[in-house]
Design an enzyme around this catalytic site. Structure first.
Site, short mmCIF file in Angstrom:
data_model
loop_
_atom_site.label_atom_id
_atom_site.label_comp_id
_atom_site.label_asym_id
_atom_site.label_seq_id
_atom_site.Cartn_x
_atom_site.Cartn_y
_atom_site.Cartn_z
N LEU A 89 -10.10 -0.45 -8.43
CA LEU A 89 -9.44 0.05 -9.56
C LEU A 89 -8.06 0.56 -9.15
O LEU A 89 -7.23 0.68 -10.23
CB LEU A 89 -10.44 0.97 -10.23
CG LEU A 89 -11.73 0.86 -10.92
CD1 LEU A 89 -12.24 1.78 -11.55
CD2 LEU A 89 -11.68 -0.43 -11.69
N GLY A 90 -7.94 1.13 -8.14
CA GLY A 90 -6.79 1.62 -7.66
C GLY A 90 -6.75 2.46 -6.48
O GLY A 90 -7.77 2.48 -5.84
N GLY A 133 -5.21 6.19 -4.34
CA GLY A 133 -4.64 7.42 -4.52
C GLY A 133 -3.60 7.62 -3.60
O GLY A 133 -3.28 6.91 -2.80
N GLY A 172 -4.80 7.74 0.69
CA GLY A 172 -5.18 6.74 1.55
C GLY A 172 -6.31 7.15 2.46
O GLY A 172 -7.31 7.72 2.00
N ILE A 173 -6.07 7.15 3.73
CA ILE A 173 -7.16 7.59 4.73
C ILE A 173 -6.48 8.81 5.69
O ILE A 173 -7.01 9.04 6.56
CB ILE A 173 -7.40 6.61 5.81
CG1 ILE A 173 -6.13 6.06 6.47
CG2 ILE A 173 -7.91 5.27 4.98
CD1 ILE A 173 -6.32 5.00 7.48
N VAL A 174 -5.53 9.62 4.81
CA VAL A 174 -5.03 10.63 5.65
C VAL A 174 -6.07 11.84 5.41
O VAL A 174 -5.98 12.52 4.29
CB VAL A 174 -3.77 11.07 5.07
CG1 VAL A 174 -3.09 12.34 5.74
CG2 VAL A 174 -2.90 9.97 5.33
N ASP A 208 3.19 15.54 -7.79
CA ASP A 208 3.29 14.17 -7.79
C ASP A 208 2.71 13.78 -9.35
O ASP A 208 2.10 12.77 -9.51
CB ASP A 208 2.33 13.39 -6.96
CG ASP A 208 2.71 11.97 -6.68
OD1 ASP A 208 1.65 11.40 -6.23
OD2 ASP A 208 3.98 11.77 -6.90
#
Length: 769
Positions: free
Chosen positions: A489-490, A492, A495-497, A585
């Protein structure tokens, strides 16, 4: 053959131009400390190059033959100071750019195609095309100065500098308005804040401010019809140059320089005002100006001190910390200090009807935790909050300013000779005795009961947190539930941080509000980091506004409701959480919509938590370009006001149903915040909604709220609580019900032209609603 012809044309052009000006060819460059740091005009009067700037360098045009360097034009004022390793390049493809460290680049002229550059004896720096046409020139893009032969066209602005040693954009602006009026405003001021005008409003849309070589400064319509003389001219022409400048103090002056005496500074032969304190906002918020020995001096309100004593425009702040209304706290005294002959921008929230005297006005403010200052005029008392803007103290005012001051202890408390003091020492002493007695008894009771209930309370809290909160999922469960993560769906921000994953867990795990996305669970298994949120079927706000289904967008009332939802979510994060949270953000892509079109804030991967009693923090830049507040780029302390700035941009996007930057729009509409300001300034707000049938008063209020939120100075932005209160005062009903919709206008198919970055549209805060 084509290249030879082009080369021949370039040589021919250079020969024709060389008789009156010095020429710079493609591939040339300048550096602050290199062998060549400036390009001179033929007579050597003017130079285009680097010069020392506070804490670094600036690039611009300055007088090279006069002993005290006089700067008349500056490049990239939003990016100063430049570092010692900056390089100006006239590129081989005909662009003019400044290269800085780490690949950063400032574009002065990036359209390309210029064949020759020229520094002229008029003080104009020009880029020519291969046929000799002018592609770009500094005379068309003034900063704070006009030279002889130069004009300020309709819609153009001059901005003062921050200080005499810092050419960055300062506090004041001079605007040649489209209505024919030449007006001076403080930066961030509305039309009501204007402090000088030519009073030529309504004379036409093509009026220009002009300066001739004899010192004649005047307004001209359509290049032919004289509207008004500011000076009479007829000053000496020979061996004399003239320049008009909006100075650091906000007054614009006409200077003359005698070229026969290069050691002599320029002389002022005309000024828009002889009052050195005429520039509104010279002393910043909570400060005011006084003329002492013919010089302007800034003062702070009682109980305040300068943020930066060397930079008055930054204003004043309390020299103590007030965490809450302490009027009834032990050991604390509160008094009202009077300031005669004062006035400031109106921010009144209450007018107590019963007040008849100054003493009663003082008492009304003292008894109101929301009141920080009061303005007493005759028999009227106006209760207000801080900060105070555009404050003046003059003999022409009959008002009395009343400022609430918190005194740390009774020993250093109120001065009994001050008639405005409302807190009496005897009353405090009685409260102290009574309070100590009550506290002693209460302590005995509490001490006895605390031991008995401690373990029970700890056990209860443990059980509560065991049963309430996000659920831990295994990776296998989530893979099965999502059918192998088949439908994405999208994405964030994290990511993988993994570190940001932990931040999002901490933030969202302790929040619960109808306008925040609900965290259902998480997976922290091996290298897998997953968050499980409630499903939001309507997608993001960006989908609804910028890529609507069937090319339709929500109606006006629905858009207002979305804005209110977002503001409520931010208010919860800033003021209603146990620990204040800065989202960092806020943007339409991070606003998700449920099945009822209720807006909910998501993606807390970049959020910053504030410790108890902490109001600001320092961190590396976070957020998304276009929504990031200016203080991020200036390495200033970060407060909750960065979210207010981002919300302001989002609010303007909601109102106009378009992105903040649209590269395929006309140049004057490409940057949303600048276009909105221009429409506001010219009273053409209907353009923003393309003639949509909306309440004009409500639209005006909403635009003001948005522009107030995106002030460059965080102190001038409202709190999100103020934003919520203002937004909720603009609720309207949509004709045909909330489901009514309108067709979204297609963007105009025209290329984005280069917009000169030297002068941007200033933004306005709001005084009245």
């Amino acid at each position: 053959m084509a290249s030879l012809i082009a080369f021949a044309l370039t040589i021919s052009l250079a020969f024709n131009i060389a008789t009156s000006q010095s020429n710079i060819t493609r591939g040339s460059s300048l550096t602050p400390n290199g062998a060549t740091n400036a390009w001179l005009s033929p007579s050597g009067l003017y130079a285009f190059g680097f010069y020392p700037q506070k804490e670094g360098y600036a690039l611009g045009i300055y007088t090279a033959q006069i002993s005290q360097r006089t700067v008349v034009w500056t490049a990239g004022r939003d990016n100063l100071p430049l570092l010692y390793n900056a390089t100006l390049r006239f590129t081989t493809d005909g662009r003019l750019v400044i290269d800085q460290a780490q690949g950063q680049q400032i574009n002065i002229f990036d359209a390309g195609g210029a064949s020759i550059a020229s520094m002229q004896d008029s003080g104009n720096f020009v880029l020519y095309g291969s046929q000799g046409t002018v592609l770009w020139q500094t005379f068309d893009n003034p900063t704070d100065t006009l030279l002889a032969g130069q004009r300020l066209a309709a819609g153009k602005r001059l901005f003062s500098s921050i200080s005499e040693v810092d050419q960055s954009i300062g506090v004041f602006r001079l605007v040649m308005q489209f209505d024919g009026n030449l007006v001076q405003y403080p930066k961030g001021g509305t039309r009501d804040a204007a402090y000088w005008a030519s009073n030529t409003v309504g004379t036409g849309s093509n009026v220009t401010l002009n300066l001739d070589s004899d010192g004649f400064l005047y307004l001209l319509q359509n290049s032919t019809y004289l509207i008004r003389n500011l000076t009479q001219g007829r000053y000496p022409r020979n061996n004399t140059i003239y320049r008009m400048k909006i100075d650091v103090d906000g007054i614009f002056r006409l200077y003359s320089h005698d070229l026969r005496n290069m050691s002599k500074n320029g002389s002022v032969i005309w000024a828009s005002s002889n009052n050195k304190c005429a520039g509104r906002g010279l002393c910043g918020v909570n400060g005011y100006c006084e003329v002492m020995n013919d010089d302007a001096q800034c003062r702070c309100l009682p109980g305040f001190e300068f943020v930066n004593p060397e930079l008055w425009s930054m204003g004043c702040q309390r020299n103590y910390t007030v965490e809450k209304c302490k009027m009834n706290d032990l050991g604390t005294a509160v008094r009202m200090v009077s300031l005669s002959n004062a006035r400031w921008e109106e921010t009144t929230y209450d007018n107590p009807e019963a007040t008849m005297t100054q003493e009663e006005c003082s008492a009304a403010c003292l008894n109101d935790c929301n009141c920080e200052v009061a303005l007493f005029s005759g028999q009227e008392c106006r209760l207000q909050r801080l900060p105070l803007r555009f404050m003046e103290v003059t003999d022409n005012e009959s008002n009395v300013g009343l400022i609430k001051v918190y005194v740390a202890s009774l020993n250093n408390g109120p001065d009994p000779s001050n008639p405005s003091i409302q807190v009496k020492k005897a009353r405090r002493k009685g409260i102290l005795v009574t309070g100590v007695s009550l506290i002693s008894i209460s302590l005995l009771v509490l001490l006895f009961s605390a031991v008995l209930i401690y373990k029970a309370r700890v056990w209860a809290y443990r059980k509560l947190f065991e049963n309430v909160g996000p659920r831990a999922f295994s990776y296998a469960e989530l893979e099965r539930i999502t059918n192998g993560f088949k439908e994405e769906l999208g994405r964030g921000s994290f990511g993988i941080v993994y570190k940001e994953f932990q931040t999002e867990m901490k933030v969202i795990g302790r929040t619960h509000h109808r306008n925040l996305t609900k965290l259902l669970g998480y997976c922290y298994e091996g290298s897998e980091r997953l968050l499980v949120y409630e499903y939001m079927p309507q997608g993001s706000l960006a989908d609804i506004l910028f890529e609507p289904k069937r090319n339709i967008v929500p109606c006006w009332a629905e858009r207002i409701r979305m804005a209110i939802d977002i503001a409520h979510g931010i208010l919860y994060l800033h003021e209603e959480c146990e620990t204040a949270i800065i989202h960092c953000d806020i943007k339409p892509q991070n606003i998700l919509m449920d099945e009822y079109n209720c807006a909910k804030i998501s993606d807390f991967g970049l959020a910053k938590l504030l410790e108890h009693d902490q109001t600001r923090t320092s961190t590396l830049i976070r957020g998304t370009r276009g929504y990031v507040a200016p203080e991020w780029y200036k390495n200033l302390p970060i407060t909750v006001k960065v979210d207010v700035f981002s919300f302001g941009i989002v609010l303007l996007e909601i109102l106009c149903c378009r992105r903040s930057v649209e590269n395929n729009f006309p140049v004057n509409e490409a940057i949303l915040e600048e276009w909105v300001y221009d429409c506001y300034e010219t009273d053409e707000l209907s353009k923003l909604v393309n003639g949509e049938d909306v309440d004009k008063h409500a639209l005006d209020r909403m635009v003001k709220i948005g522009l107030w939120c995106i002030q460059e100075d965080p102190a001038l932005r409202p709190s999100v609580k103020q934003v919520v209160l203002m937004l909720e005062g603009t609720r309207v009903r949509c004709k045909g019900g909330l489901s009514a919709i309108r067709h979204k206008n297609q963007p105009m198919a025209s290329p984005l032209l280069h917009r000169n970055g030297t002068i941007g549209a200033p933004l306005v805060p709001v005084g009245h609603f």
